[in-house]
Write an enzyme that holds these catalytic residues in place. Structure first.
Site, PDB file in Angstrom:
ATOM      1  N   ASP A   1      87.504  43.202   6.669  1.00 65.77           N
ATOM      2  CA  ASP A   1      88.746  43.058   5.901  1.00 65.77           C
ATOM      3  C   ASP A   1      88.752  41.770   5.082  1.00 65.77           C
ATOM      4  OD1 ASP A   1      88.907  41.423   8.145  1.00 65.77           O
ATOM      5  OD2 ASP A   1      90.950  42.000   8.689  1.00 65.77           O
TER       6      ASP A   1
ATOM      7  N   LYS B   1      87.316  34.371   0.936  1.00 69.27           N
ATOM      8  CA  LYS B   1      87.743  33.026   0.553  1.00 69.27           C
ATOM      9  C   LYS B   1      86.456  32.270   0.217  1.00 69.27           C
ATOM     10  CE  LYS B   1      91.878  33.220   3.402  1.00 69.27           C
ATOM     11  NZ  LYS B   1      92.583  32.750   4.614  1.00 69.27           N
TER      12      LYS B   1
ATOM     13  N   ASP C   1      87.080  34.633   6.055  1.00 67.43           N
ATOM     14  CA  ASP C   1      87.876  33.406   5.964  1.00 67.43           C
ATOM     15  C   ASP C   1      86.963  32.203   6.230  1.00 67.43           C
ATOM     16  OD1 ASP C   1      89.952  31.583   5.982  1.00 67.43           O
ATOM     17  OD2 ASP C   1      90.540  32.026   8.034  1.00 67.43           O
ATOM     18  N   THR C   2      86.706  31.891   7.487  1.00 64.32           N
ATOM     19  CA  THR C   2      85.746  30.823   7.789  1.00 64.32           C
ATOM     20  C   THR C   2      84.309  31.350   7.728  1.00 64.32           C
ATOM     21  OG1 THR C   2      85.738  31.300  10.144  1.00 64.32           O
ATOM     22  CG2 THR C   2      87.375  29.703   9.367  1.00 64.32           C
TER      23      THR C   2
HETATM   24  P1  IMP Z   1      86.732  34.313  10.011  1.00 65.68           P
HETATM   25  O1  IMP Z   1      85.856  34.357  11.226  1.00 65.68           O
HETATM   26  O2  IMP Z   1      87.504  33.009   9.920  1.00 65.68           O
HETATM   27  O3  IMP Z   1      85.996  34.632   8.726  1.00 65.68           O
HETATM   28  O4  IMP Z   1      87.861  35.380  10.207  1.00 65.68           O
HETATM   29  C1  IMP Z   1      87.601  36.692  10.309  1.00 65.68           C
HETATM   30  C2  IMP Z   1      88.738  37.500  10.869  1.00 65.68           C
HETATM   31  O5  IMP Z   1      89.961  36.750  11.045  1.00 65.68           O
HETATM   32  C3  IMP Z   1      89.088  38.570   9.884  1.00 65.68           C
HETATM   33  O6  IMP Z   1      88.294  39.707  10.104  1.00 65.68           O
HETATM   34  C4  IMP Z   1      90.548  38.810  10.153  1.00 65.68           C
HETATM   35  O7  IMP Z   1      90.703  39.740  11.186  1.00 65.68           O
HETATM   36  C5  IMP Z   1      91.081  37.466  10.587  1.00 65.68           C
HETATM   37  N1  IMP Z   1      91.672  36.740   9.426  1.00 65.68           N
HETATM   38  C6  IMP Z   1      91.149  35.740   8.707  1.00 65.68           C
HETATM   39  N2  IMP Z   1      91.948  35.371   7.689  1.00 65.68           N
HETATM   40  C7  IMP Z   1      93.023  36.199   7.762  1.00 65.68           C
HETATM   41  C8  IMP Z   1      94.210  36.355   6.950  1.00 65.68           C
HETATM   42  O8  IMP Z   1      94.457  35.683   5.925  1.00 65.68           O
HETATM   43  N3  IMP Z   1      95.075  37.328   7.362  1.00 65.68           N
HETATM   44  C9  IMP Z   1      94.854  38.126   8.440  1.00 65.68           C
HETATM   45  N4  IMP Z   1      93.763  38.018   9.192  1.00 65.68           N
HETATM   46  C10 IMP Z   1      92.854  37.077   8.872  1.00 65.68           C
END
Ligand code: IMP
Length: 168
Positions: free
Chosen positions: A94, A125, A97-98
């Site tokens: 979806d 992002k 983010d990080t």
């Molecule tokens: P990451 O590991 O920080 O890249 O985050 C991945 C997961 O965190 C995504 O698959 C989402 O389920 C959740 N996530 C990250 N950012 C958002 C946001 O802006 N809204 C909702 N869920 C998020």
């Protein structure tokens, strides 16, 4: 909550992504590996648009809990019966983010010897994430804001909203 990207625009973009994927995988079979829960609408619409022999599997991750900030402690739940060797695997996410979640998933899937492995994320992002590989397909590049709707949640709410919204 502020309206961000309308459902119609999301659908149009998904059609464009499907065309790009069809071109790249022409003559091949593909296995979509959806990351639950946030990608379930995206996987569904993408798969319906794709004119390729397609298998669909899912794995589940969690890291956020009730927070808006990634804990970095990513848990992966995947059915061990899923065969990924000899498959062209496309991870469908979806939002990146990080990038911590995707780094972990990518590593685990590579370990299962797929023929090829690519990533398709609805949202990225770009300036923030630290994903170590190419994100070959993505819908929209967004700023560092918290987005809900179209499968994305805050504390398990808003997944059923058709549009994407920015949460205050
Ligand atoms: P990451 O590991 O920080 O890249 O985050 C991945 C997961 O965190 C995504 O698959 C989402 O389920 C959740 N996530 C990250 N950012 C958002 C946001 O802006 N809204 C909702 N869920 C998020």
């Amino acid at each position: 909550m502020k309206e961000f990207i309308k459902y119609e625009e999301i659908r149009n973009r998904i059609s464009e992504l499907a065309r790009a994927i069809e071109r790249d995988y022409e003559g091949k079979e593909i296995l979509i590996l959806g990351i639950l829960k946030g990608s379930f609408h995206f996987v569904s619409l993408l798969a319906l648009e794709l004119n390729l022999p397609t298998e669909i599997e899912f794995l589940k991750t969690s890291s956020y809990g009730e927070s808006k900030i990634s804990s970095g402690n990513v848990k992966i739940e995947m059915n061990s019966d899923i065969q990924l060797s000899k498959k062209n695997v496309l991870i469908v996410e979806d939002i990146v983010d990080t990038g911590l979640t995707l780094n972990k998933i990518f590593g685990e899937i590579l370990f299962k010897n797929p023929v090829s492995l690519n990533v398709c994320s609805l949202l990225i992002k770009k300036d923030k994430h630290k994903f170590l590989h190419e994100i070959k397909y993505y819908g929209f590049e967004i700023k560092d804001e918290f987005v809900v709707g179209f499968g994305l949640d805050y504390n398990e709410k808003y997944r059923n909203e058709k549009n994407l919204y920015i949460l205050d």
